[in-house]
Scaffold this active site. Sequence first.
Site, short mmCIF file in Angstrom:
data_model
loop_
_atom_site.label_atom_id
_atom_site.label_comp_id
_atom_site.label_asym_id
_atom_site.label_seq_id
_atom_site.Cartn_x
_atom_site.Cartn_y
_atom_site.Cartn_z
N TYR A 196 0.90 -1.27 0.03
CA TYR A 196 -0.03 -0.02 -0.09
C TYR A 196 0.60 1.28 -0.01
O TYR A 196 0.45 2.26 -0.57
CB TYR A 196 -0.82 0.10 1.15
CG TYR A 196 -2.06 -0.93 0.77
CD1 TYR A 196 -3.18 -0.45 0.05
CD2 TYR A 196 -2.13 -2.33 1.44
CE1 TYR A 196 -4.03 -1.55 -0.31
CE2 TYR A 196 -3.13 -3.14 0.91
CZ TYR A 196 -4.17 -2.50 0.19
OH TYR A 196 -4.82 -3.76 -0.24
N ARG B 149 1.40 1.80 -3.71
CA ARG B 149 0.24 2.17 -4.30
C ARG B 149 -0.03 3.85 -3.82
O ARG B 149 -0.59 4.58 -4.80
CB ARG B 149 -0.96 1.36 -3.94
CG ARG B 149 -0.89 -0.05 -4.70
CD ARG B 149 -1.87 -0.79 -4.30
NE ARG B 149 -3.31 0.04 -5.11
CZ ARG B 149 -4.58 -0.46 -4.74
NH1 ARG B 149 -4.84 -1.39 -3.86
NH2 ARG B 149 -5.43 0.12 -5.29
N VAL C 100 -9.60 3.73 -4.12
CA VAL C 100 -8.85 4.36 -2.99
C VAL C 100 -8.07 5.37 -3.46
O VAL C 100 -7.07 5.65 -2.71
CB VAL C 100 -8.17 3.22 -2.19
CG1 VAL C 100 -9.22 2.10 -1.89
CG2 VAL C 100 -7.09 2.32 -3.07
N HIS D 202 -14.63 1.65 -0.62
CA HIS D 202 -13.68 0.80 -0.21
C HIS D 202 -12.47 1.21 0.48
O HIS D 202 -11.29 0.85 0.51
CB HIS D 202 -12.83 0.01 -1.49
CG HIS D 202 -13.64 -1.04 -1.98
ND1 HIS D 202 -13.61 -1.69 -3.45
CD2 HIS D 202 -15.02 -1.63 -1.86
CE1 HIS D 202 -14.57 -2.30 -3.82
NE2 HIS D 202 -15.40 -2.54 -2.68
N CYS E 202 -6.91 2.08 12.83
CA CYS E 202 -6.03 1.48 13.67
C CYS E 202 -6.86 0.14 13.99
O CYS E 202 -8.13 0.08 14.32
CB CYS E 202 -6.20 2.40 14.96
SG CYS E 202 -5.43 1.42 16.29
N GLY F 289 -15.96 1.88 -15.67
CA GLY F 289 -14.61 1.43 -15.56
C GLY F 289 -14.41 0.42 -14.42
O GLY F 289 -13.69 0.35 -13.67
N LEU G 43 -14.28 0.07 -20.98
CA LEU G 43 -13.43 -0.13 -22.06
C LEU G 43 -13.76 -1.37 -22.93
O LEU G 43 -13.85 -1.32 -24.06
CB LEU G 43 -11.80 -0.53 -21.74
CG LEU G 43 -10.89 -0.47 -22.68
CD1 LEU G 43 -10.65 0.61 -23.52
CD2 LEU G 43 -9.26 -0.70 -22.04
N GLU G 44 -14.13 -2.37 -22.18
CA GLU G 44 -14.66 -3.44 -22.90
C GLU G 44 -15.92 -4.27 -22.38
O GLU G 44 -16.09 -3.85 -21.16
CB GLU G 44 -13.47 -4.63 -23.10
CG GLU G 44 -12.86 -4.83 -21.73
CD GLU G 44 -11.40 -5.61 -21.95
OE1 GLU G 44 -11.15 -6.36 -20.93
OE2 GLU G 44 -10.87 -5.45 -22.96
N1 APR Z 1 -11.50 3.26 -19.61
C1 APR Z 1 -12.58 2.66 -19.37
N2 APR Z 1 -12.59 1.38 -18.78
C2 APR Z 1 -11.23 0.98 -18.68
C3 APR Z 1 -10.10 1.50 -18.87
C4 APR Z 1 -10.30 2.72 -19.52
N3 APR Z 1 -9.27 3.33 -19.95
N4 APR Z 1 -9.05 0.71 -18.70
C5 APR Z 1 -9.42 -0.36 -18.25
N5 APR Z 1 -10.84 -0.28 -18.07
C6 APR Z 1 -11.99 -1.35 -17.58
C7 APR Z 1 -11.47 -2.81 -17.80
O1 APR Z 1 -11.87 -3.17 -18.88
C8 APR Z 1 -12.11 -3.41 -16.78
O2 APR Z 1 -13.51 -4.14 -17.06
O3 APR Z 1 -11.79 -1.02 -16.33
C9 APR Z 1 -12.11 -2.27 -15.65
C10 APR Z 1 -11.30 -2.62 -14.32
O4 APR Z 1 -11.91 -3.78 -13.56
P1 APR Z 1 -10.96 -4.24 -12.41
O5 APR Z 1 -9.55 -4.19 -12.63
O6 APR Z 1 -11.61 -5.44 -11.74
O7 APR Z 1 -11.37 -3.09 -11.27
P2 APR Z 1 -12.66 -2.76 -10.51
O8 APR Z 1 -13.80 -3.32 -11.15
O9 APR Z 1 -12.52 -1.08 -10.10
O10 APR Z 1 -12.42 -3.68 -9.22
C11 APR Z 1 -12.98 -3.81 -8.08
O11 APR Z 1 -11.52 -5.01 -6.80
O12 APR Z 1 -9.43 -5.97 -6.12
C12 APR Z 1 -10.39 -5.14 -5.81
O13 APR Z 1 -10.86 -3.54 -4.33
C13 APR Z 1 -10.33 -3.62 -5.44
O14 APR Z 1 -12.06 -1.94 -5.70
C14 APR Z 1 -11.34 -2.82 -6.61
C15 APR Z 1 -12.43 -3.84 -6.80
#
Ligand code: APR
Length: 241
Positions: A58, A61, A98, A114, A122, A182, A209-210
């Site tokens: 962390y 990060r 975060v 989160h 603490c 996202g 994105l996808e």
């Molecule tokens: N624009 C839009 N979407 C994007 C981009 C972009 N430039 N780049 C990546 N993405 C999309 C990916 O396609 C994916 O579907 O963002 C998503 C990210 O997914 P994760 O990495 O799983 O992140 P998230 O959904 O926020 O994860 C949820 O998991 O481990 C934990 O606590 C952590 O808060 C987090 C939680």
Amino acid sequence: MSASKLQHIVISTGAGISAESGLGTFRDAGGIWSQYDLSEVATPEGYAKNPDLVLSFYNARRAHAVAATPNPAHRALIALERAWRGAGRQLTLITQNVDGLHEAAGASDVVHMHGALARALCGYCGHQWDWTGEMSREEDVCPNCTVKGGVRPDVVWFGEIPYHLEEIGDALATADLYVSIGSSGAVYPAAGFATEARHNGARTLELNLERSEITPLFHETRLGPASTLVPIWVEEMIATL
Ligand code: APR
């Protein structure tokens, strides 16, 4: 519901909104969970086993997040928040992130479900406070109970209960439009927000994105980078005011 009748927009953001600010997502190729074992660095058990490893994860990060700057997607949401609330309507911004980039863009009341890298918790007395810089088990002392060794990031780990769930439930109960930006939809409860909002009568939109695990749950999905999709959508919403 037509856009001109919308009163309450609920937006939730995931790591994808910060990807173009240079912060890695979790589950994309090369993402954080392909580099680290999440059970080692993001669970209470991992922290109990090796707190120094968790704190250094962390610390890195936090340093990345502090060095990052908001991108056009974060900034567009601020423009929407100001315009929408300025017109007397309601907007709730929830984030799983975060990193603090919504605040860096000018947001003041983000619902951090989160937690936040810029906060400490603490582990002994539950006190929460603002935090900058690195955390160290040898040096950090809780300002409330004065015990050393229990200071941890105020970040919700797997197996812990996310923050503000009641407030989020209330927001989803009155939302006319729910927008997910996202997020892969791999983690609950955020992955369930679209279903909950839809059940309560909201329209649902995904900007990602996808295609994600939860794409079928939305009325509409737009695919592309957040820095492009979000400003376009925000312009559309502001034009309805
Ligand atoms: N624009 C839009 N979407 C994007 C981009 C972009 N430039 N780049 C990546 N993405 C999309 C990916 O396609 C994916 O579907 O963002 C998503 C990210 O997914 P994760 O990495 O799983 O992140 P998230 O959904 O926020 O994860 C949820 O998991 O481990 C934990 O606590 C952590 O808060 C987090 C939680």
